[in-house]
Design a protein around this motif. Structure first.
Motif, PDB file in Angstrom:
ATOM      1  N   TYR A   1      32.259  45.374  50.002  1.00 56.99           N
ATOM      2  CA  TYR A   1      33.263  44.308  50.011  1.00 56.99           C
ATOM      3  C   TYR A   1      34.243  44.586  48.881  1.00 56.99           C
ATOM      4  CZ  TYR A   1      29.849  42.008  52.935  1.00 56.99           C
ATOM      5  OH  TYR A   1      28.994  41.708  53.945  1.00 56.99           O
ATOM      6  N   THR A   2      35.457  44.116  49.023  1.00 57.63           N
ATOM      7  CA  THR A   2      36.438  44.269  47.953  1.00 57.63           C
ATOM      8  C   THR A   2      36.780  42.880  47.434  1.00 57.63           C
ATOM      9  OG1 THR A   2      37.350  46.220  49.027  1.00 57.63           O
ATOM     10  CG2 THR A   2      38.675  45.205  47.302  1.00 57.63           C
ATOM     11  N   VAL A   3      36.578  42.683  46.135  1.00 57.14           N
ATOM     12  CA  VAL A   3      36.848  41.397  45.501  1.00 57.14           C
ATOM     13  C   VAL A   3      38.110  41.538  44.656  1.00 57.14           C
ATOM     14  CG1 VAL A   3      35.975  39.645  43.909  1.00 57.14           C
ATOM     15  CG2 VAL A   3      34.399  40.822  45.466  1.00 57.14           C
ATOM     16  N   HIS A   4      39.010  40.564  44.814  1.00 55.09           N
ATOM     17  CA  HIS A   4      40.268  40.551  44.066  1.00 55.09           C
ATOM     18  C   HIS A   4      40.349  39.297  43.209  1.00 55.09           C
ATOM     19  CE1 HIS A   4      42.415  43.884  46.084  1.00 55.09           C
ATOM     20  NE2 HIS A   4      41.605  43.581  47.080  1.00 55.09           N
ATOM     21  N   SER A   5      41.032  39.428  42.088  1.00 55.41           N
ATOM     22  CA  SER A   5      41.277  38.272  41.232  1.00 55.41           C
ATOM     23  C   SER A   5      42.351  37.400  41.870  1.00 55.41           C
ATOM     24  CB  SER A   5      41.732  38.725  39.853  1.00 55.41           C
ATOM     25  OG  SER A   5      43.028  39.294  39.929  1.00 55.41           O
ATOM     26  N   SER A   6      42.580  36.266  41.261  1.00 53.85           N
ATOM     27  CA  SER A   6      43.606  35.356  41.766  1.00 53.85           C
ATOM     28  C   SER A   6      45.003  35.962  41.690  1.00 53.85           C
ATOM     29  CB  SER A   6      43.564  34.045  40.989  1.00 53.85           C
ATOM     30  OG  SER A   6      43.784  34.294  39.625  1.00 53.85           O
ATOM     31  N   ASP A   7      45.188  36.954  40.815  1.00 55.31           N
ATOM     32  CA  ASP A   7      46.490  37.609  40.731  1.00 55.31           C
ATOM     33  C   ASP A   7      46.480  38.986  41.409  1.00 55.31           C
ATOM     34  OD1 ASP A   7      44.864  38.591  38.744  1.00 55.31           O
ATOM     35  OD2 ASP A   7      46.335  38.402  37.142  1.00 55.31           O
ATOM     36  N   PHE A   8      45.577  39.140  42.380  1.00 54.54           N
ATOM     37  CA  PHE A   8      45.550  40.280  43.301  1.00 54.54           C
ATOM     38  C   PHE A   8      45.085  41.596  42.685  1.00 54.54           C
ATOM     39  CE2 PHE A   8      49.085  37.388  44.384  1.00 54.54           C
ATOM     40  CZ  PHE A   8      48.505  36.762  45.469  1.00 54.54           C
ATOM     41  N   ILE A   9      44.427  41.546  41.546  1.00 54.60           N
ATOM     42  CA  ILE A   9      43.883  42.752  40.926  1.00 54.60           C
ATOM     43  C   ILE A   9      42.484  42.999  41.493  1.00 54.60           C
ATOM     44  CG2 ILE A   9      43.077  43.769  38.754  1.00 54.60           C
ATOM     45  CD1 ILE A   9      45.284  42.053  37.381  1.00 54.60           C
ATOM     46  N   ARG A  10      42.233  44.236  41.910  1.00 54.35           N
ATOM     47  CA  ARG A  10      40.910  44.562  42.448  1.00 54.35           C
ATOM     48  C   ARG A  10      39.890  44.502  41.312  1.00 54.35           C
ATOM     49  NH1 ARG A  10      40.059  49.733  46.025  1.00 54.35           N
ATOM     50  NH2 ARG A  10      41.587  50.378  44.500  1.00 54.35           N
ATOM     51  N   LEU A  11      38.862  43.673  41.507  1.00 57.27           N
ATOM     52  CA  LEU A  11      37.815  43.493  40.488  1.00 57.27           C
ATOM     53  C   LEU A  11      36.625  44.405  40.721  1.00 57.27           C
ATOM     54  CD1 LEU A  11      37.866  39.603  40.372  1.00 57.27           C
ATOM     55  CD2 LEU A  11      38.887  41.189  38.710  1.00 57.27           C
ATOM     56  N   GLY A  12      36.451  44.826  41.961  1.00 56.96           N
ATOM     57  CA  GLY A  12      35.334  45.697  42.259  1.00 56.96           C
ATOM     58  C   GLY A  12      35.046  45.765  43.739  1.00 56.96           C
TER      59      GLY A  12
ATOM     60  N   GLY B   1      50.380  27.763  43.808  1.00 61.29           N
ATOM     61  CA  GLY B   1      50.088  28.316  42.501  1.00 61.29           C
ATOM     62  C   GLY B   1      48.619  28.222  42.113  1.00 61.29           C
ATOM     63  N   GLU B   2      47.851  27.477  42.863  1.00 64.55           N
ATOM     64  CA  GLU B   2      46.434  27.299  42.555  1.00 64.55           C
ATOM     65  C   GLU B   2      45.642  28.349  43.312  1.00 64.55           C
ATOM     66  OE1 GLU B   2      43.770  23.899  43.987  1.00 64.55           O
ATOM     67  OE2 GLU B   2      44.530  23.286  42.030  1.00 64.55           O
ATOM     68  N   ARG B   3      45.172  29.340  42.605  1.00 65.99           N
ATOM     69  CA  ARG B   3      44.512  30.472  43.251  1.00 65.99           C
ATOM     70  C   ARG B   3      43.137  30.705  42.637  1.00 65.99           C
ATOM     71  NH1 ARG B   3      47.978  31.373  47.127  1.00 65.99           N
ATOM     72  NH2 ARG B   3      50.086  31.945  46.574  1.00 65.99           N
ATOM     73  N   PHE B   4      42.262  31.228  43.467  1.00 59.38           N
ATOM     74  CA  PHE B   4      40.923  31.608  43.059  1.00 59.38           C
ATOM     75  C   PHE B   4      40.689  33.046  43.506  1.00 59.38           C
ATOM     76  CE2 PHE B   4      40.712  27.000  43.744  1.00 59.38           C
ATOM     77  CZ  PHE B   4      40.229  26.600  42.505  1.00 59.38           C
ATOM     78  N   PRO B   5      39.699  33.721  42.932  1.00 64.13           N
ATOM     79  CA  PRO B   5      39.379  35.063  43.426  1.00 64.13           C
ATOM     80  C   PRO B   5      39.023  34.990  44.913  1.00 64.13           C
ATOM     81  CG  PRO B   5      38.056  34.504  41.496  1.00 64.13           C
ATOM     82  CD  PRO B   5      38.811  33.283  41.886  1.00 64.13           C
ATOM     83  N   TYR B   6      39.156  36.096  45.595  1.00 60.83           N
ATOM     84  CA  TYR B   6      38.844  36.136  47.025  1.00 60.83           C
ATOM     85  C   TYR B   6      38.198  37.478  47.355  1.00 60.83           C
ATOM     86  CZ  TYR B   6      43.131  38.903  47.358  1.00 60.83           C
ATOM     87  OH  TYR B   6      44.090  39.868  47.197  1.00 60.83           O
ATOM     88  N   VAL B   7      37.602  37.534  48.543  1.00 59.45           N
ATOM     89  CA  VAL B   7      36.898  38.751  48.951  1.00 59.45           C
ATOM     90  C   VAL B   7      37.386  39.191  50.328  1.00 59.45           C
ATOM     91  CG1 VAL B   7      34.947  37.406  49.882  1.00 59.45           C
ATOM     92  CG2 VAL B   7      34.620  39.813  49.287  1.00 59.45           C
ATOM     93  N   LEU B   8      37.639  40.486  50.457  1.00 58.93           N
ATOM     94  CA  LEU B   8      37.939  41.058  51.768  1.00 58.93           C
ATOM     95  C   LEU B   8      36.606  41.275  52.467  1.00 58.93           C
ATOM     96  CD1 LEU B   8      40.583  43.770  50.806  1.00 58.93           C
ATOM     97  CD2 LEU B   8      40.980  41.419  51.561  1.00 58.93           C
TER      98      LEU B   8
END
Length: 114
Positions: free
Chosen positions: A80-91, A67-74
């Motif tokens: 690059y594609t950055v996603h929020s901790s809940d898998f929403i594409r941020l940019g 349950g402990e999540r942080f944003p991540y980057v592909l």
């Protein structure tokens, strides 16, 4: 596959591309790993490359803290594609540095204490 005992070791192994550790064969991970390591807030977290993305954990125990999540980057060729901790594409930043800045802007308040 060898897992590092702490974040500092995980970063060192990732940047050195230590054989038989996460991401060591992935050339596309190098640029984003160096950019993320340059940011103290991310450097305080445990880097966890998996499935074409650079994730961050508090302590390296991915299975123990689902349950402990942080944003991540592909990672891969820019952008690059950055996603929020809940898998929403941020940019989709054009550079690794811009991707790291976007990640940091979306970190929860707790890890902001390096």
């Amino acid at each position: 596959m060898a897992e590092a005992p702490d974040a500092a070791t995980a970063w060192r192994w990732l940047l050195e591309r230590r054989p038989h550790t996460r991401g060591y064969l992935d050339d596309e991970l190098v640029e984003i790993a160096h950019a993320a390591h340059a940011e103290p807030l991310l450097r305080a977290l445990y880097p966890w490359p998996s499935h074409g993305a650079l994730h961050f954990l508090r302590d390296g125990q991915a299975d123990e803290h689902p349950g402990e999540r942080f944003p991540y980057v592909l990672y891969g060729p820019a952008p690059y594609t950055v996603h929020s901790s809940d898998f929403i594409r941020l940019g989709e930043p054009a550079t690794a540095g811009e991707a790291v800045a976007l990640l940091v802007r979306h970190l929860p308040p707790e890890p902001r204490r390096p």
